[in-house]
Scaffold this active site. Sequence first.
Site, PDB file in Angstrom:
ATOM      1  N   SER A  89       0.701  -1.465  -0.038  1.00 38.58           N
ATOM      2  CA  SER A  89       0.125  -0.124   0.142  1.00 38.58           C
ATOM      3  C   SER A  89       0.692   1.418  -0.060  1.00 38.58           C
ATOM      4  O   SER A  89       0.682   2.290   0.696  1.00 38.58           O
ATOM      5  CB  SER A  89      -0.970   0.125   1.279  1.00 38.58           C
ATOM      6  OG  SER A  89      -1.869  -1.148   1.189  1.00 38.58           O
ATOM      7  N   SER A  90       1.870   1.496  -0.895  1.00 36.45           N
ATOM      8  CA  SER A  90       2.547   2.515  -1.020  1.00 36.45           C
ATOM      9  C   SER A  90       1.756   3.728  -1.403  1.00 36.45           C
ATOM     10  O   SER A  90       2.021   4.889  -0.949  1.00 36.45           O
ATOM     11  CB  SER A  90       3.784   2.316  -1.913  1.00 36.45           C
ATOM     12  OG  SER A  90       3.433   1.732  -3.223  1.00 36.45           O
ATOM     13  N   ASP A 120      -6.854  -0.497   2.191  1.00 28.83           N
ATOM     14  CA  ASP A 120      -5.630   0.075   2.431  1.00 28.83           C
ATOM     15  C   ASP A 120      -5.476   1.507   2.890  1.00 28.83           C
ATOM     16  O   ASP A 120      -4.695   1.662   3.865  1.00 28.83           O
ATOM     17  CB  ASP A 120      -4.865  -0.071   0.975  1.00 28.83           C
ATOM     18  CG  ASP A 120      -4.980  -0.981   0.113  1.00 28.83           C
ATOM     19  OD1 ASP A 120      -5.163  -2.134   0.668  1.00 28.83           O
ATOM     20  OD2 ASP A 120      -4.574  -0.971  -0.921  1.00 28.83           O
TER      21      ASP A 120
HETATM   22  C1  GLA Z   1      -5.581  -3.724  -3.191  1.00 28.45           C
HETATM   23  C2  GLA Z   1      -6.655  -2.921  -2.999  1.00 28.45           C
HETATM   24  C3  GLA Z   1      -7.481  -3.125  -1.726  1.00 28.45           C
HETATM   25  C4  GLA Z   1      -7.759  -4.517  -1.589  1.00 28.45           C
HETATM   26  C5  GLA Z   1      -6.712  -5.444  -1.953  1.00 28.45           C
HETATM   27  C6  GLA Z   1      -6.886  -6.929  -2.026  1.00 28.45           C
HETATM   28  O1  GLA Z   1      -4.623  -3.614  -2.301  1.00 28.45           O
HETATM   29  O2  GLA Z   1      -6.326  -1.278  -3.023  1.00 28.45           O
HETATM   30  O3  GLA Z   1      -8.775  -2.219  -1.686  1.00 28.45           O
HETATM   31  O4  GLA Z   1      -8.882  -4.921  -2.618  1.00 28.45           O
HETATM   32  O5  GLA Z   1      -5.964  -5.090  -3.016  1.00 28.45           O
HETATM   33  O6  GLA Z   1      -7.424  -7.419  -0.968  1.00 28.45           O
END
Ligand code: GLA
Length: 353
Positions: free
Chosen positions: A110-111, A152
């Site tokens: 989640s960068s 995220d």
């Molecule tokens: C990405 C998306 C999230 C989620 C994940 C899978 O990180 O940004 O919202 O759907 O994939 O769990």
Amino acid sequence: MSAEAIVVAAAPGRVNLMGDHTDHTGGLVLPMACDLRTVVEGRAGGDVVRLRTTWPGQAAEAVVPLRPSELVGLEPPWSRLVAAVVAEVQPDRGFEGTVTSDLPIGAGLSSSAALANAVALALGFAGSPLELAQLSRRAEQAATGVPCGIMDQLASAAGSAGHALRIDCTSLAVEPVALPEGLDVLVVHSGVERSLDATPYAALVADLTAAEVVVGPLREAAPDALAALTHDGQRRRARHVVTENGRVDALVAALRAEDREAISEVLAASHASLRDDLGVTVPEVDQLVADLSSQPGVLGARCTGAGFGGCVVALADAGTALPEGRRAWRLRPSDGATCAGGARPSWPGTPRR
Ligand code: GLA
């Protein structure tokens, strides 16, 4: 440079322990904010938002007008997300500063959510953690066209040291779940990089939306109801979501009971479902999960985040060695985004009414 006080906004990445591809159908997730973070530091002033970064592989500078009208053609690519956040926050002055981060890009940590949250706070956003996450999610969707869920951004905004967060993506209730002292969270990169907008993420969401037209909200669907789905791919993907929602609460219960066997089982079942039903793993990730799962001290491992490459998360006895020869981290569950300095009280402040 104006005489404004320096603002330092920091937002963590997240590791998802359980519940992948469940957030976009209002399901359950169990991420934790981690101790890798993105920091935006600078001062308000001027009539553009100008950020410089040392992030490896990224063009050094993003310059965004205060009322960006077009995101698609903006260069460098990371300036599109900055512009989308600027469009959401609508600051009345510009900003000049730097972006630094120890988060790997395109690794499933989640960068981009961390960047969006940190930029919004640096620009003066003053709402609640949930409102911050909602803003950053809208910005991510606008900048990339990817119909991502809220996991995220919310994990990064609302993290709690020592805890994972059980998030109900329908009610948006966030419940901290303490991680047992004796467990380490290990994250290992498969070596396969990916960018969310270059993956079949949107097609997967479309399959689940089509399944919901037939069986109703997957959040409420019983496994038996999925027999009504005649399209094999849609049925398998829907089955992943329904069973994965159940695995979130199974892992919460196993962590609370410190039940090692149950933790192992639920991690293994989740990876099998991501591989066989959802189809978001790649051979390098499957092999890495198998290798880690057989390592002494490791209770279990699974693909984490969107998949299609990126990282694997493992729960292991405290002190278990990280694998050699790979990018790997021992990550601590951490507090969420922070902001200090500038012209207003430190964030998080009182939620805006
Ligand atoms: C990405 C998306 C999230 C989620 C994940 C899978 O990180 O940004 O919202 O759907 O994939 O769990």
